[in-house]
Design an enzyme around this catalytic site. Structure first.
Site, short mmCIF file in Angstrom:
data_model
loop_
_atom_site.label_atom_id
_atom_site.label_comp_id
_atom_site.label_asym_id
_atom_site.label_seq_id
_atom_site.Cartn_x
_atom_site.Cartn_y
_atom_site.Cartn_z
N GLY A 236 0.78 -1.24 0.00
CA GLY A 236 0.00 0.00 0.00
C GLY A 236 0.80 1.28 0.00
O GLY A 236 0.23 2.36 -0.14
N GLU A 277 4.05 -6.49 1.47
CA GLU A 277 3.76 -6.80 0.06
C GLU A 277 3.69 -5.56 -0.80
O GLU A 277 2.60 -5.17 -1.25
CB GLU A 277 2.38 -7.47 -0.03
CG GLU A 277 2.28 -8.80 0.61
CD GLU A 277 0.83 -9.27 0.68
OE1 GLU A 277 -0.10 -8.49 0.37
OE2 GLU A 277 0.63 -10.41 1.05
N PRO A 278 4.79 -4.90 -1.04
CA PRO A 278 4.73 -3.69 -1.86
C PRO A 278 4.53 -4.03 -3.33
O PRO A 278 5.10 -4.99 -3.85
CB PRO A 278 6.11 -3.05 -1.65
CG PRO A 278 7.00 -4.21 -1.28
CD PRO A 278 6.14 -5.22 -0.57
N GLY A 279 3.70 -3.25 -4.00
CA GLY A 279 3.56 -3.37 -5.45
C GLY A 279 4.05 -2.07 -6.06
O GLY A 279 5.18 -1.95 -6.56
N ARG A 280 3.21 -1.04 -5.94
CA ARG A 280 3.49 0.26 -6.53
C ARG A 280 4.87 0.83 -6.16
O ARG A 280 5.61 1.29 -7.01
CB ARG A 280 2.41 1.24 -6.05
CG ARG A 280 2.43 2.60 -6.72
CD ARG A 280 1.45 3.53 -5.99
NE ARG A 280 0.19 2.92 -5.67
CZ ARG A 280 -0.90 2.96 -6.44
NH1 ARG A 280 -0.87 3.62 -7.57
NH2 ARG A 280 -2.01 2.36 -6.06
N ARG A 316 -5.38 4.49 -15.50
CA ARG A 316 -5.42 5.13 -14.17
C ARG A 316 -6.05 6.54 -14.20
O ARG A 316 -6.88 6.85 -13.35
CB ARG A 316 -4.04 5.17 -13.52
CG ARG A 316 -3.39 3.78 -13.34
CD ARG A 316 -2.19 3.77 -12.41
NE ARG A 316 -2.57 3.99 -11.05
CZ ARG A 316 -2.43 5.11 -10.39
NH1 ARG A 316 -1.85 6.15 -10.97
NH2 ARG A 316 -2.85 5.23 -9.17
N TYR A 320 -9.33 6.51 -11.96
CA TYR A 320 -9.24 7.11 -10.62
C TYR A 320 -8.98 8.61 -10.66
O TYR A 320 -8.73 9.21 -9.61
CB TYR A 320 -8.07 6.49 -9.82
CG TYR A 320 -7.93 4.99 -9.90
CD1 TYR A 320 -8.87 4.16 -9.29
CD2 TYR A 320 -6.84 4.41 -10.54
CE1 TYR A 320 -8.72 2.78 -9.34
CE2 TYR A 320 -6.69 3.02 -10.58
CZ TYR A 320 -7.64 2.23 -9.99
OH TYR A 320 -7.49 0.87 -10.03
N CYS A 346 -13.17 5.70 -28.03
CA CYS A 346 -14.48 6.34 -28.17
C CYS A 346 -15.20 6.47 -26.84
O CYS A 346 -16.24 5.85 -26.61
CB CYS A 346 -15.32 5.54 -29.16
SG CYS A 346 -14.70 5.77 -30.81
N GLU A 347 -14.62 7.24 -25.96
CA GLU A 347 -15.26 7.58 -24.68
C GLU A 347 -14.74 8.95 -24.29
O GLU A 347 -13.52 9.21 -24.39
CB GLU A 347 -14.84 6.60 -23.57
CG GLU A 347 -15.40 5.23 -23.75
CD GLU A 347 -15.76 4.54 -22.43
OE1 GLU A 347 -15.90 5.22 -21.39
OE2 GLU A 347 -15.88 3.32 -22.48
N1 LLP Z 1 -1.34 -6.96 -1.30
C1 LLP Z 1 -2.64 -7.11 -1.66
C2 LLP Z 1 -3.41 -8.21 -1.11
C3 LLP Z 1 -3.22 -6.21 -2.58
O1 LLP Z 1 -4.50 -6.35 -2.95
C4 LLP Z 1 -2.44 -5.16 -3.13
C5 LLP Z 1 -3.01 -4.21 -4.10
C6 LLP Z 1 -1.09 -5.06 -2.73
C7 LLP Z 1 -0.58 -5.98 -1.81
C8 LLP Z 1 -0.15 -4.03 -3.27
O2 LLP Z 1 -0.54 -2.73 -3.04
P1 LLP Z 1 0.43 -1.54 -3.46
O3 LLP Z 1 1.71 -1.67 -2.67
O4 LLP Z 1 0.69 -1.67 -4.91
O5 LLP Z 1 -0.34 -0.33 -3.15
N2 LLP Z 1 -5.02 -0.37 -9.62
C9 LLP Z 1 -4.88 0.52 -8.48
C10 LLP Z 1 -4.24 -0.17 -7.30
C11 LLP Z 1 -4.96 -1.44 -6.86
C12 LLP Z 1 -4.27 -2.15 -5.75
C13 LLP Z 1 -4.88 -3.48 -5.48
N3 LLP Z 1 -4.24 -4.24 -4.46
C14 LLP Z 1 -4.10 1.77 -8.90
O6 LLP Z 1 -3.70 1.86 -10.06
O7 LLP Z 1 -3.92 2.67 -8.10
#
Ligand code: LLP
Length: 413
Positions: A236, A277-280, A316, A320, A346-347
């Site tokens: 997150g 669990e970092p993604g972004r 995005r 959002y 086309c939106e």
């Molecule tokens: N763990 C779980 C269980 C999750 O559902 C997520 C993201 C993460 C970790 C990683 O979160 P992060 O570190 O990336 O914030 N499409 C949206 C973001 C959706 C996130 C969904 N879950 C956007 O573009 O902002």
């Protein structure tokens, strides 16, 4: 023109117009480019900030196989949310023991696929736990809980609290533990993820409160289940998208988390492993989207700058209202103009940026859209029967196309 690269997401500005033009000539536009070294740098930032914590990359942010291999090289594991994600991670250098599957409303087929791969399932509904118990008797399992503290950059990405479909309610935990016992499963972890794009001090407070509450819950399950293998406090961590803003101070997040953890489990030998669990925060900055201006259309009160990327390439902004920095590759000496940068879909929502001040580009110019390594290509579609773009991996002077743009037969069957 070379620009300061103090902010990791600025890296595309340090590459020359000639460089981007030559890549565009080779692979066509639009295309995504990922800088391997920026990824490594972000991995280092996270490792240092969350010292003593195990990292699991939330691969939903970007599942490009070359990036997955780079993440494995960084000794970072995987958080997968589908059986195919788990399979792709395994095929790209990730050991099963370092993959966690976090399911939400999973089918029996998906649960079977996870069980057959010997990957730990992290589930959040009584029915799913029970069905998993029938499918995979004796397996390890984790439970994702909802402790009613959620936050995020947009309501769609808040993943805890009454309006959220995620997580097992605290009051359902005893029933879940009973199913675990009855089905001969082995509880190895507790998990939560409260939302995404957490940037502010207020977000950090909620995240830490939630982590604290999870620690309390883990302590209370120790009485019946002993010390768990792991506690996973989710991801997150946000990034600052505008080029003049600062990323959250992750070192501060890491310190507070570690203090709260060590308070609960002072002895190093008798404590669960702590996972995030970092993604972004791992992959956003390493990605850039290069797009070509196709059509300039001056209108009554604005200038529409049409490009060949759109909501099908990067959703995005449309989904959002998200901001991404946009720079012309070659700065024209024209006067700064408020541009509405739009795609060909086309939106009316197909707007990548509104009122973006920049020297008016010309048709044929390239623009770079920054900070798109996370949830960029991953959420791209073939809407309006437009191909998904190519993806390139850049490492110093070398680059390679790691995914080609989709072809007619793949999109149109
Ligand atoms: N763990 C779980 C269980 C999750 O559902 C997520 C993201 C993460 C970790 C990683 O979160 P992060 O570190 O990336 O914030 N499409 C949206 C973001 C959706 C996130 C969904 N879950 C956007 O573009 O902002």
């Amino acid at each position: 023109m070379a620009h300061s690269t103090d902010k990791p997401g600025q890296w595309p500005r340090a590459r020359s117009a000639r460089y981007w033009e030559s890549l565009a000539a080779s692979v066509g536009t639009p295309f995504y480019a990922y800088d391997r070294r920026v990824l490594a740098q972000q991995a280092r930032v996270l490792r240092e900030a969350f010292f003593g914590t195990e990292l699991r990359y939330a691969m939903k942010a970007n599942a490009n196989p070359a990036l997955l291999r780079a993440v494995a090289d960084e000794k970072i594991g995987i958080d997968a949310v589908s059986a195919w994600e788990a399979r792709l991670a395994h095929a790209n250098g990730h050991r099963r023991s370092r993959i966690l599957y976090t399911g939400n409303f999973p089918s029996d087929d998906e649960l079977r696929a996870i069980a057959s791969r010997g990957i730990v399932a992290n589930l959040d509904a009584l029915s799913a736990i029970d069905r998993y118990g029938k499918i995979a008797k004796g397996s390890k399992i984790a439970i994702r809980v909802d402790l009613e503290r959620g936050a995020g950059h947009h309501p769609h990405v808040v993943t805890a609290g009454v309006d959220s479909k995620f997580g097992l309610a605290r009051e359902d935990l005893p029933a879940a533990l009973e199913i675990v016992r009855k089905r001969g499963l082995r509880l190895v972890g507790l998990h939560q993820h409260i939302g995404s794009g957490l940037c502010t001090d207020a977000h950090r407070e909620v995240w830490l409160e939630a982590a604290d509450a999870l620690f309390d819950l883990a302590i209370s399950t120790e009485k019946s289940h002993g010390i768990l293998d792991f506690i996973d406090v989710g991801g997150g961590f946000g990034v600052a998208y505008p080029d003049d803003a600062h990323d959250p101070d992750l070192a501060q997040w890491g310190r507070s988390l570690s203090e709260a953890f060590v308070r609960r489990w002072p002895s190093k030998d008798r404590r669960p492993r702590l996972l995030i669990e970092p993604g972004r925060s791992l992959v956003a900055a390493c990605g850039a989207l290069i797009t070509r201006v196709t059509t300039i259309k001056p209108a009554r009160d604005r200038v529409w700058v049409g490009v060949d990327a759109g909501m099908h390439t990067l959703v995005r902004p449309a989904m959002y209202g998200s901001y991404h920095p946009i720079w012309p590759v070659r700065e024209r000496k024209s006067k700064p103009t408020e541009c509405w940068i739009v795609g060909p879909i086309c939106e009316s929502g197909d707007v990548l940026a509104e009122r973006r001040g920049m020297p008016l580009p010309r048709e044929g110019d390239l623009l770079v859209i920054g900070m798109v390594g996370a949830y960029g290509y991953a959420m791209a579609s073939t809407y309006n029967l437009r191909p998904k773009p190519a993806e390139l991996l850049i490492d110093g002077d070398r680059w390679e196309q790691v995914t080609r743009a989709s072809r007619y037969a793949e999109v149109c069957g």
